[in-house]
Design an enzyme around this catalytic site. Sequence first.
Site, PDB file in Angstrom:
ATOM      1  N   ASP A 167      81.910 -22.589 -55.318  1.00 52.34           N
ATOM      2  CA  ASP A 167      83.154 -21.847 -55.496  1.00 52.34           C
ATOM      3  C   ASP A 167      83.751 -21.539 -54.110  1.00 52.34           C
ATOM      4  OD1 ASP A 167      84.641 -20.333 -57.908  1.00 52.34           O
ATOM      5  OD2 ASP A 167      84.706 -19.043 -56.151  1.00 52.34           O
TER       6      ASP A 167
ATOM      7  N   HIS B   7      80.009 -24.712 -63.493  1.00 49.53           N
ATOM      8  CA  HIS B   7      80.507 -24.170 -62.227  1.00 49.53           C
ATOM      9  C   HIS B   7      79.451 -23.424 -61.422  1.00 49.53           C
ATOM     10  CE1 HIS B   7      83.832 -22.960 -59.624  1.00 49.53           C
ATOM     11  NE2 HIS B   7      83.358 -21.730 -59.618  1.00 49.53           N
TER      12      HIS B   7
ATOM     13  N   TYR C  52      91.851 -14.667 -52.857  1.00 51.20           N
ATOM     14  CA  TYR C  52      92.748 -15.683 -53.401  1.00 51.20           C
ATOM     15  C   TYR C  52      94.088 -15.673 -52.674  1.00 51.20           C
ATOM     16  CZ  TYR C  52      89.587 -16.761 -57.199  1.00 51.20           C
ATOM     17  OH  TYR C  52      88.503 -17.183 -57.920  1.00 51.20           O
TER      18      TYR C  52
END
Length: 450
Positions: free
Chosen positions: A228, A429, A373
């Site tokens: 990630d 993931h 982000y």
Amino acid sequence: MGLIGKLILLLIPVGVAFIYLQLIKTDPIPKLEDAYWGPKSEQGKKEDSSIRPFKVDIQATVLDDLKARLKRELDSDRLVAPLEGVGFEYGFNSKYLKTVGQYWLTKYDWKAREKLLNKYPHFKTNIGGLDIHFQHVKPKAKNGVATRPLLLLHGWPGSIIEFQKIIPLLSEPKNSNYNYELIIPSLPGYGWSSGAARPGLGTVEMANIFKRLMDRLGHKKFYAMGGDWGGFIVSDLASAYPENVLGVLSSLCASNMPISTVKSFLASAIPSLFTTPDEAKHLIPFSETFSFLVRESGYMHIQATKPDTVVGLTQSPLGLAAYILEKFSTWTDRDWISREDGGITQKFQMDELLDNLMVYWVTGSVTTSVRLYSEALIPWSGYNLDKVPTNVPYNCLLGAKDMMTVPRISLVDKFTNLQRFKFVSDAGHFGAMEVPQLFADDAVSFFDSL
């Protein structure tokens, strides 16, 4: 043919050559600054470079408050019933959310889990004005067995919990001539690591912080492993500090070079020409990937533009559970979306899912975590490491059931020494958390080979 026609014939190859050169254009390695990220009131003071022991020990008042909130939310009638026949298609199913909440309230024992988390030593040190938390696992000395340093980096909505099952498998692997000294930090703004006091702390800047951490621990050269956001950070480490990073294993490999985007599209459109048969069976068609990402990436748009608006996640434990645990469903297996329980306990124990959730709750770090982000997708620094290739030995170990899959051909321009590339058919993931033995074996085999 007239003069204009001849000029057009001449300009076509020139234009094609120009476009191609732009597609393959790379940038030199930038010099990253050792920036300060703490409050202005503390700037200029001498940095405390000491390594301080740390123990996870959450006060009873915090746990009592959590239980009171959970009980109040579960006793209320404010949870909206799901649509009939719907699993996780509209998000976290509220029927199952009550099940999770009841387990959290009545069966989950944080103090017992805390003891497990403290099994491996924790430390803090100040870097760039931020307290950086990390686990530091040193293997027991064995005659004739060398020890190599390995940095492990998590992402969102994960934490250091992602690596707890893999620690004993990596630190003293059975079939290896090496032990691995593990350094497992909480990313800045996550868990027990401080968040930045000003904008601009993206993945490149975090790579600089972790390079400084490894220097402080006496490791000028080291291996790195991440998924990630951790996958992006280890990529930035390899691109910015190729002389320090000896090898990388990543469960999220990506290249934003223009030529990579073209190759990825071609491989998706005509896989038989650009991929191996094994790759082709794991590649998701472009149309399916696009529709899936549109459906699944709403959180990203919010967190990249208005991260502080999700303030409600610090107030409601069930709200936080729905927001974070929903990712452990669809991101682990796309097909689980139709299940009422989202399939989340198919590969994960409820206790470990709640361990990860608790890291965010007890530290109040969900807001500072999602700011990454904004900082990474709207970068401030201008370092542009996306266009800097790296020759560090690379291993892309990708979950075939992850949100999206990429072909090898789209990565080789960024990772020019891509030694291994493999899809793990039974992983999504959170690879190191889902199939820790497989990831540990592959990591040890790869790092040993270097």
